[in-house]
Design a protein around this motif. Structure first.
Motif, PDB file in Angstrom:
ATOM      1  N   ALA A  77       0.832  -1.215   0.000  1.00 41.63           N
ATOM      2  CA  ALA A  77       0.000   0.000   0.000  1.00 41.63           C
ATOM      3  C   ALA A  77       0.860   1.255   0.000  1.00 41.63           C
ATOM      4  N   ALA A  78       2.063   1.147   0.594  1.00 43.21           N
ATOM      5  CA  ALA A  78       2.976   2.300   0.641  1.00 43.21           C
ATOM      6  C   ALA A  78       3.939   2.312  -0.533  1.00 43.21           C
ATOM      7  N   SER A  79       3.688   1.456  -1.525  1.00 42.52           N
ATOM      8  CA  SER A  79       4.515   1.356  -2.737  1.00 42.52           C
ATOM      9  C   SER A  79       5.971   0.980  -2.433  1.00 42.52           C
ATOM     10  N   GLY A  80       6.136   0.052  -1.482  1.00 37.71           N
ATOM     11  CA  GLY A  80       7.474  -0.427  -1.158  1.00 37.71           C
ATOM     12  C   GLY A  80       8.041  -1.285  -2.270  1.00 37.71           C
ATOM     13  N   SER A  81       9.354  -1.325  -2.398  1.00 35.96           N
ATOM     14  CA  SER A  81       9.998  -2.109  -3.445  1.00 35.96           C
ATOM     15  C   SER A  81       9.922  -3.600  -3.117  1.00 35.96           C
ATOM     16  N   PRO A  82       9.893  -4.471  -4.136  1.00 37.01           N
ATOM     17  CA  PRO A  82       9.860  -5.923  -3.893  1.00 37.01           C
ATOM     18  C   PRO A  82      11.024  -6.397  -3.031  1.00 37.01           C
ATOM     19  N   ALA A  83      12.213  -5.856  -3.256  1.00 34.07           N
ATOM     20  CA  ALA A  83      13.387  -6.263  -2.481  1.00 34.07           C
ATOM     21  C   ALA A  83      13.212  -5.927  -1.009  1.00 34.07           C
ATOM     22  N   ALA A  84      12.689  -4.747  -0.715  1.00 33.51           N
ATOM     23  CA  ALA A  84      12.484  -4.331   0.671  1.00 33.51           C
ATOM     24  C   ALA A  84      11.439  -5.209   1.349  1.00 33.51           C
ATOM     25  N   ILE A  85      10.383  -5.557   0.620  1.00 34.03           N
ATOM     26  CA  ILE A  85       9.335  -6.409   1.179  1.00 34.03           C
ATOM     27  C   ILE A  85       9.879  -7.787   1.509  1.00 34.03           C
TER      28      ILE A  85
END
Length: 245
Positions: A77-85
Motif C-alpha cells: 500500500a505504501a509502494s514499497g519495493s519488492p526487495a524491501a518487502i
C-alpha cells in the motif's frame, strides 16, 4: 547406528500407540478461533491494500504467515519495493528457525523429505500446541503433526478469503478486537504449558529475565532481531535453571 539414533529420539516409543491424524485435528481446534479472527483481519487489510481475491489467495497459500502478510500488505500500500518487502519478511520470520530447531529432536528418525513436510507448515500457533503436547507426552507423532498443521493451514486460507470477500463492510477491524485475538491465543497456550510443567518459580524467573532483555535490546536493534536474541537467551537460561534445580 541408525537403530541407536531411533531409540534415543524423544518420540521413539514402540510400545505406545502413535497419535493419529484426527487427534492432531482435534488438538488444533482451540486455536481455530484465533486463526479465523487474525486470518479474517489479514484478508481485510490485504483487500484494503488493493490486492485482488486471487492475489490474497496466493499470498495465504504460499506465504502462510500472519505477520508477513500484514507487513506485505502495508508495504504494498505504501509502494514499497519488492526487495524491501522480501528482506523485511525474511528477518521477521527468522524465528521459524528456532521453532523448527526446538521440535527437530522429536522427528530425527524421519527422512529429510518427511521432516520438510512437517516443518513447512509450522507456525507460532501450531508450535505452541506441539510443544505443549511434547511436554505432556514426551513424544510427537508425524501423523498427529500433519493433522495439526493441515487443519491450521486450511483454516487460515478460508479465513483470508472470507476477510477478502466481506472486508468491504468492516472499515476498522480493531473496533471488533480482532487485533488482540492472536496475543490472547498465545496467552492461553502459555498458561496451559506453565500448568503442565509445574515449575512456576523457574518459569516466572526466565520470563522476567527475557522481558528485561527484550526491553534492553529494543533500544539497540530491530524488533525481529530482539525477539530472536531474547528467545535464545531465555532458552539457554531455562536450560541452566532446570539443570541447577
Amino acid at each position: 547406528m541408525a537403530l541407536q539414533e531411533n531409540l534415543t529420539a524423544p518420540n521413539y516409543e514402540p510400545h505406545i500407540q502413535e497419535e493419529r491424524f484426527l487427534q492432531g485435528v482435534k488438538s488444533c481446534i482451540p486455536t481455530l478461533l484465533g486463526y479465523l479472527s487474525i486470518g479474517f483481519a489479514a484478508g481485510v487489510v490485504e483487500k484494503t491494500a488493493g490486492l485482488s481475491i486471487a492475489e490474497i489467495l496466493l499470498m495465504s497459500v504460499l506465504i502462510y504467515a500472519g505477520s508477513a502478510q500484514f507487513i506485505a500488505a502495508g508495504m504494498l500500500a505504501a509502494s514499497g519495493s519488492p526487495a524491501a518487502i522480501v528482506l523485511t519478511i525474511f528477518f521477521v520470520n527468522l524465528r521459524h528457525l528456532l521453532l523448527s530447531a526446538a521440535l527437530s529432536p522429536y522427528f530425527r528418525h524421519l527422512s529429510p523429505l518427511k521432516n520438510l513436510l512437517v516443518g513447512a507448515l509450522l507456525t507460532d500457533e501450531t508450535f505452541g500446541v506441539a510443544i505443549h503436547q511434547a511436554a505432556m507426552k514426551h513424544r510427537l507423532s508425524e501423523k498427529w503433526m500433519h493433522g495439526l498443521n493441515l487443519t491450521a493451514y486450511l483454516n487460515w486460507i478460508i479465513a483470508n478469503i472470507a476477510g477478502a470477500f466481506l472486508g468491504q463492510w468492516i472499515a476498522d477491524p480493531e473496533r471488533l478486537g480482532l487485533d488482540f485475538a492472536l496475543p490472547a491465543m498465545f496467552i492461553g497456550l502459555l498458561v496451559l504449558q506453565l500448568i503442565s510443567r509445574r515449575k512456576l518459580k523457574a518459569d516466572l524467573l526466565v520470563a522476567f529475565c527475557s522481558i528485561c532483555l527484550v526491553v534492553a535490546l529494543s533500544y539497540l536493534t530491530s524488533s525481529s532481531i530482539t525477539i530472536i536474541l531474547a528467545t535464545i537467551a531465555a532458552a539457554t537460561l531455562g536450560m541452566a535453571v532446570s539443570k541447577w534445580k
